[in-house]
Design a protein around this motif. Structure first.
Motif, PDB file in Angstrom:
ATOM      1  N   ARG A  30       0.851  -1.229  -0.059  1.00  0.00           N
ATOM      2  CA  ARG A  30      -0.020   0.006   0.199  1.00  0.00           C
ATOM      3  C   ARG A  30       0.619   1.149   0.073  1.00  0.00           C
ATOM      4  O   ARG A  30       0.416   2.193   0.710  1.00  0.00           O
ATOM      5  CB  ARG A  30      -0.736   0.014   1.206  1.00  0.00           C
ATOM      6  CG  ARG A  30      -2.060  -0.945   1.165  1.00  0.00           C
ATOM      7  CD  ARG A  30      -1.694  -2.247   1.881  1.00  0.00           C
ATOM      8  NE  ARG A  30      -2.779  -3.168   1.996  1.00  0.00           N
ATOM      9  CZ  ARG A  30      -2.789  -4.217   1.863  1.00  0.00           C
ATOM     10  NH1 ARG A  30      -1.610  -4.886   1.206  1.00  0.00           N
ATOM     11  NH2 ARG A  30      -3.991  -5.024   1.908  1.00  0.00           N
TER      12      ARG A  30
ATOM     13  N   GLN B 157       1.105   3.220  -2.558  1.00  0.00           N
ATOM     14  CA  GLN B 157       0.563   4.204  -3.394  1.00  0.00           C
ATOM     15  C   GLN B 157       1.473   4.805  -4.385  1.00  0.00           C
ATOM     16  O   GLN B 157       0.925   5.548  -5.223  1.00  0.00           O
ATOM     17  CB  GLN B 157       0.347   5.415  -2.470  1.00  0.00           C
ATOM     18  CG  GLN B 157      -0.676   5.124  -1.115  1.00  0.00           C
ATOM     19  CD  GLN B 157      -1.940   4.676  -1.506  1.00  0.00           C
ATOM     20  OE1 GLN B 157      -2.501   4.986  -2.030  1.00  0.00           O
ATOM     21  NE2 GLN B 157      -2.295   3.793  -0.424  1.00  0.00           N
TER      22      GLN B 157
ATOM     23  N   PRO C  41      -6.612   3.948  -5.284  1.00  0.00           N
ATOM     24  CA  PRO C  41      -6.566   3.174  -4.183  1.00  0.00           C
ATOM     25  C   PRO C  41      -8.017   2.675  -3.650  1.00  0.00           C
ATOM     26  O   PRO C  41      -8.601   3.592  -3.526  1.00  0.00           O
ATOM     27  CB  PRO C  41      -5.668   4.032  -3.076  1.00  0.00           C
ATOM     28  CG  PRO C  41      -6.010   5.242  -3.543  1.00  0.00           C
ATOM     29  CD  PRO C  41      -6.261   5.275  -5.237  1.00  0.00           C
ATOM     30  N   GLU C  42      -8.148   1.555  -3.128  1.00  0.00           N
ATOM     31  CA  GLU C  42      -9.304   1.258  -2.639  1.00  0.00           C
ATOM     32  C   GLU C  42      -9.633   1.853  -1.152  1.00  0.00           C
ATOM     33  O   GLU C  42      -8.529   1.718  -0.550  1.00  0.00           O
ATOM     34  CB  GLU C  42      -9.360  -0.376  -2.455  1.00  0.00           C
ATOM     35  CG  GLU C  42      -9.547  -1.213  -3.659  1.00  0.00           C
ATOM     36  CD  GLU C  42      -9.605  -2.533  -3.177  1.00  0.00           C
ATOM     37  OE1 GLU C  42     -10.576  -3.072  -2.176  1.00  0.00           O
ATOM     38  OE2 GLU C  42      -8.833  -3.385  -3.749  1.00  0.00           O
ATOM     39  N   SER C  43     -10.661   2.273  -0.963  1.00  0.00           N
ATOM     40  CA  SER C  43     -11.032   2.591   0.325  1.00  0.00           C
ATOM     41  C   SER C  43     -12.356   2.335   0.740  1.00  0.00           C
ATOM     42  O   SER C  43     -13.335   3.151   0.623  1.00  0.00           O
ATOM     43  CB  SER C  43     -11.013   4.083   0.440  1.00  0.00           C
ATOM     44  OG  SER C  43     -11.635   4.880  -0.171  1.00  0.00           O
ATOM     45  N   SER C  44     -12.790   1.055   1.159  1.00  0.00           N
ATOM     46  CA  SER C  44     -14.013   0.707   1.292  1.00  0.00           C
ATOM     47  C   SER C  44     -14.036   0.351   2.591  1.00  0.00           C
ATOM     48  O   SER C  44     -13.056  -0.298   3.082  1.00  0.00           O
ATOM     49  CB  SER C  44     -14.721  -0.335   0.260  1.00  0.00           C
ATOM     50  OG  SER C  44     -13.815  -1.758   0.504  1.00  0.00           O
TER      51      SER C  44
ATOM     52  N   THR D 125      -7.623  -1.745   2.172  1.00  0.00           N
ATOM     53  CA  THR D 125      -7.708  -0.221   2.092  1.00  0.00           C
ATOM     54  C   THR D 125      -6.219   0.095   1.434  1.00  0.00           C
ATOM     55  O   THR D 125      -5.217  -0.222   1.921  1.00  0.00           O
ATOM     56  CB  THR D 125      -7.725   0.475   3.431  1.00  0.00           C
ATOM     57  OG1 THR D 125      -8.984  -0.143   3.742  1.00  0.00           O
ATOM     58  CG2 THR D 125      -7.684   1.941   3.252  1.00  0.00           C
ATOM     59  N   GLY D 126      -6.133   1.119   0.309  1.00  0.00           N
ATOM     60  CA  GLY D 126      -5.014   1.574  -0.005  1.00  0.00           C
ATOM     61  C   GLY D 126      -4.518   0.529  -1.267  1.00  0.00           C
ATOM     62  O   GLY D 126      -3.526   0.964  -1.540  1.00  0.00           O
TER      63      GLY D 126
END
Lengths: 200, 312
Positions: A54, A56, A69-72, A79-80
């Motif tokens: 992660r 980035q 980046p995922e942020s659910s 995440t990330g």
């Protein structure tokens, strides 16, 4: 002294049991997770998940800014992690550049170097014949025009209906982005957890 | 007991300068180490936030903009397009989770490992953005609640070795789950992501930690953070450390009370006659050197730890 040793032993046992428990839970949770489309260079989902830290960097260097980046809240663990929404903004495999920027910057080989753009395997495009226009009798070649490996990856039958060649499709999602149907008839299915179908 | 030197005390103990010679006037009241640390960690956080937020990249892509010399976040970064820096714990977890040793991970983590071996656990006080936030949070509560430091300092001390066990648990969990567990859930990384992407729900973790730390000062850094644990293990032999010299031992206890890591500097080191603080948990933050009334504690280069025993 003996008391101290016993306490250390207890703590070590706690760490081992706790670590195993958490590790097991994470593993079960991840196996239920539906795969997302990952940047090029990610092959099997498990291998990618084991290396992505992660950081980035792929998100930042992507010239097309298609890596998000995922942020659910649903899956806190991912995440990330970088993901691509092909319908919104697909990967064009850094067209016109010397190298795939995300692969070049990845410090942990989560995105593995590829021999050529043809050996990228992000997923596999699948055509929904219920939606796809040529299957309803309307001529359309939008996906073929968008596909970077069009002559190999999308093959038309004599009636002008497209089919995806699994051996040539890199799963970039340009076809999904270009599809003229209201909900994309051609979608890229990422490789789910547990499947390791690499055929480079 | 009357101590003549106490005349120089002002307000909240900002009397001593960290520099070798005794400075005068306002130079003496400024906490040089503290502010250089905060400036370093703060600018690093700012750099990461700008690089990862939309400010850093224009619509035509990042690689052609003014910030192309830095990419990355707290787990890994690339400076000047060629110098990789990788968090040693993330690197270790990747090795355990993927059963492979990626070349750049090895190269990048060598830098951080060398830094920790040479300088000690400096990451925690000089670079960690969460450490900076928690330090400011701690200062806020210390100001609001005058006796807090004295009352609560001992609470977390027995918990401090917990971070080594958490480190072990993280490594075991990583090899079983086959993902780098701490890199995935690290509050440090989550905080940088939360600020740069304005996804405020990620900040919940940080707020919870900050609230807990009202009652347990610096609990996360001292007792919970496995990355801090790893740096503590590596940093034990770092030569950049707090040295104790001179005979002016006032037993004012300020070093022990002000140590954010809960090290009992006065009893375990100064009064024990040791020449330097070789505790792996010391983050080289310089707090004790700044509050020392006798000016006997200084940050510097030292490798030995013996001093001719001085009669008490």
């Amino acid at each position: 002294m003996r008391n101290l040793r016993r306490r250390h032993l207890l703590k070590a046992a706690g760490a081992v049991v706790g670590g195993t428990l958490i590790g097991g839970l994470v593993r079960v949770r991840l196996s239920q997770d539906p795969g997302r489309l990952r940047p090029p260079g990610a092959f099997a989902a498990d291998d990618f998940a084991s290396k992505c830290i992660r950081c980035q960097q792929c998100v930042v260097v992507c010239p097309r800014q298609c890596i998000i980046p995922e942020s659910s809240l649903a899956c806190f663990l991912s995440t990330g992690m970088p993901a691509i929404d092909a319908r919104q903004n697909p990967c064009d495999l850094c067209a016109g550049r010397e190298q795939l920027e995300c692969i070049a910057v990845c410090p942990t080989d989560a995105l593995m170097p590829v021999i050529s753009r043809r050996s990228v395997r992000m997923g596999l495009a699948r055509i929904d014949k219920q939606i796809c226009w040529p299957y309803q009798g309307i001529a359309c070649r939008a996906c073929w025009h968008a596909c970077p490996f069009a002559t190999d990856a999308i093959i038309f039958d004599p009636l002008g209906r497209p089919a995806v060649s699994a051996s040539a499709c890199v799963g970039c999602g340009l076809c999904e982005h270009a599809c003229l149907a209201e909900t994309a008839a051609i979608t890229v299915e990422p490789f789910a957890h547990g499947t390791a179908d690499i055929e480079v | 007991m009357e101590l003549p030197i106490l005349r120089s005390e002002r307000g909240d103990g900002q009397t001593a300068s960290s520099s070798g010679h005794v400075a005068t006037g306002w130079m003496r009241r400024v906490r040089w180490w503290t502010w250089s640390r905060r400036a370093t960690a703060g600018s690093l956080l700012l750099l990461m936030v700008i690089a990862n937020s939309s400010i850093g990249h224009s619509s035509i892509g990042h690689s052609s903009t003014w910030l192309s010399w830095f990419t990355g976040s707290i787990t890994a970064a690339t400076w000047f397009g060629c110098l990789p820096i990788v968090d040693p714990l993330a690197a270790l977890e990747v090795v355990l989770a993927s059963h492979s040793v990626p070349a750049w991970t090895l190269v990048g983590s060598m830098f951080t490992v060398a830094l920790a071996l040479g300088l000690g656990r400096v990451f925690c006080s000089w670079a960690c953005p969460l450490g900076l936030v928690l330090e400011l949070n701690d200062g806020l509560w210390n100001k609001a609640w005058r006796r807090r430091k004295r009352q609560l300092h001992r609470v977390g001390r027995s918990l401090q070795p917990l971070k080594y066990w958490i480190l072990g648990a993280c490594l075991i969990a990583s090899s079983i789950a086959e993902i780098p567990v701490f890199a995935a859930i690290s509050p440090i990384s989550l905080m940088v992501q939360a600020i740069s992407r304005m996804s405020l729900h990620l900040l919940v973790v940080i707020v919870v930690i900050a609230l807990i730390e009202i009652f347990f000062p610096r609990l996360f850094c001292r007792a919970l953070c496995p990355l801090g644990g790893l740096y503590s293990l590596l940093g034990r032999w770092g030569v950049f450390r707090v040295r104790a010299s001179g005979e002016d031992r006032l037993r004012c206890q300020r070093c022990s009370l002000d140590c954010p890591m809960g090290i009992d500097v006065m009893h375990d080191y100064v009064l024990a006659g040791k020449s330097s603080i070789d505790d792996g948990q010391c983050t080289r933050c310089g707090a004790c050197t700044e509050v020392c009334l006798g000016h006997i504690l200084r940050l510097g280069i030292s490798s030995g730890n013996t001093r001719s025993a001085v009669s008490e």
